[in-house]
Design an enzyme around this catalytic site. Structure first.
Site, PDB file in Angstrom:
ATOM      1  N   GLY A   1       0.800  -1.215   0.000  1.00 34.03           N
ATOM      2  CA  GLY A   1       0.000   0.000   0.000  1.00 34.03           C
ATOM      3  C   GLY A   1       0.835   1.268   0.000  1.00 34.03           C
TER       4      GLY A   1
ATOM      5  CE  LYS B   1      -6.858   5.377  11.555  1.00 32.30           C
ATOM      6  NZ  LYS B   1      -6.039   6.521  11.088  1.00 32.30           N
TER       7      LYS B   1
END
Length: 312
Positions: free
Chosen positions: A13, A138
């Protein structure tokens, strides 16, 4: 004591490939997890092969196969996850709960760095919908890590320079205009911009550093704490021309979200908090955090004024 062995999850990524490179450059035995069902994604295959040529070890594993994750984790000391949390591409943050389960079962990991690399979610409890979904997810992962007793470091890297500096801080733009720019309000709210390769360098430096154990590392290169207006002025100096400037108020900016799809709304809310609220630079780092450029003054980080030169 030797350097830790590192497993990078999401190594092909945007940030992940830089983490792999930095890990190898800093002398760590580096493993890259890849899905067995990679198929005919030739760009990812070639990237993985280039990692291998540079000395990385490739390990098959999948979030859909718990045993494969445990088998991968048990071979290393540190896990760094960089899977995407950017809604305009994909959003896989909660998949990390499966990685947390694997790390807990393996029982050997001395440091886990989950996929954060942006705004500190612990400071975004009052973020607007729908943008707050990223911060909420998160925090779910953080709770799982801490409930499992896994040693961690969180990386708050602030604004990726490619996304923010390249477009003079304007959403949807990644190349600087030579004609005009739209300022957020008066354009004087401070944000923090960090070169993506520097993010990777600082990240890897933390993994064997006891000062960052169970803490958040904030990337605040002092010369890169700038307002949008200051970034624009640097660009104007480089091109020898003053841009035509307009401005947009906070109310007008938020009104733009009507009619946009969900992913675009999420992104705009993030810009709102960075560029109008100043959420990146409006607080002092407390005892639960450390600042990267103070811990690692040997890193010659890329200044915004130099980052902009690539667009000439």
């Amino acid at each position: 004591m030797g350097k830790s062995k590192v497993l990078v999850v999401g190594g092909t990524g945007y940030i992940g490939k830089r983490i792999v490179k930095a890990s190898l450059a800093q002398g760590h035995e580096t493993y890259v997890l890849h899905r067995p069902e990679i198929g005919v994604d030739i760009e990812k295959v070639q990237m993985l092969l280039s990692f291998k040529e540079q000395g990385a070890r490739l390990i098959e594993g999948s979030f859909s196969d718990h045993r494969s994750l445990v088998d991968a984790v048990i071979q290393v000391d540190v896990v760094i996850c960089t899977i995407s949390g950017v809604h305009i591409r994909s959003h896989h943050i909660l998949l990390q709960l499966k990685l947390v389960d694997a790390i807990k079962e393996a029982g050997n990991i001395k440091r886990f760095l989950p996929s954060e690399f942006g705004t500190d979610p612990a400071r975004m409890a009052d973020a607007l919908e729908p943008g707050r979904v990223l911060f909420d997810d998160k925090m779910v992962v953080r709770k799982a890590i801490q409930d499992a007793g896994i040693p961690f470091t969180y990386i708050s890297a602030n604004c990726f320079a490619g996304y923010f500096v390249g477009g003079l801080c304007q959403p949807g733009r990644i190349l600087p205009s030579r004609e005009s720019v739209c300022l957020f309000g008066d354009g004087n709210v401070k944000a923090i911009y960090v070169d993506e390769d520097d993010i990777a360098t600082y990240t890897v430096k933390t993994i064997d550093d006891p000062r960052t154990l169970n803490k958040t590392l904030y990337l605040r290169p002092p010369e890169n704490i700038l307002s949008q207006r200051e970034v624009v002025k640097m660009w104007e100096k480089l091109i020898g021309k003053e841009l035509e400037k307009t401005s947009i108020s906070a109310e007008e900016f938020l009104a733009q979200m009507k009619g946009l799809d969900y992913a675009q709304q999420v992104g705009l809310v993030h810009y709102y908090h960075v560029c109008f609220d100043g959420c990146l630079a409006n607080f002092e780092i407390g005892e639960e955090g450390e600042e990267a450029s103070q811990l690692y003054p040997e890193v010659n980080y890329t200044r915004v004024k130099d980052y902009l030169k690539r667009y000439l």
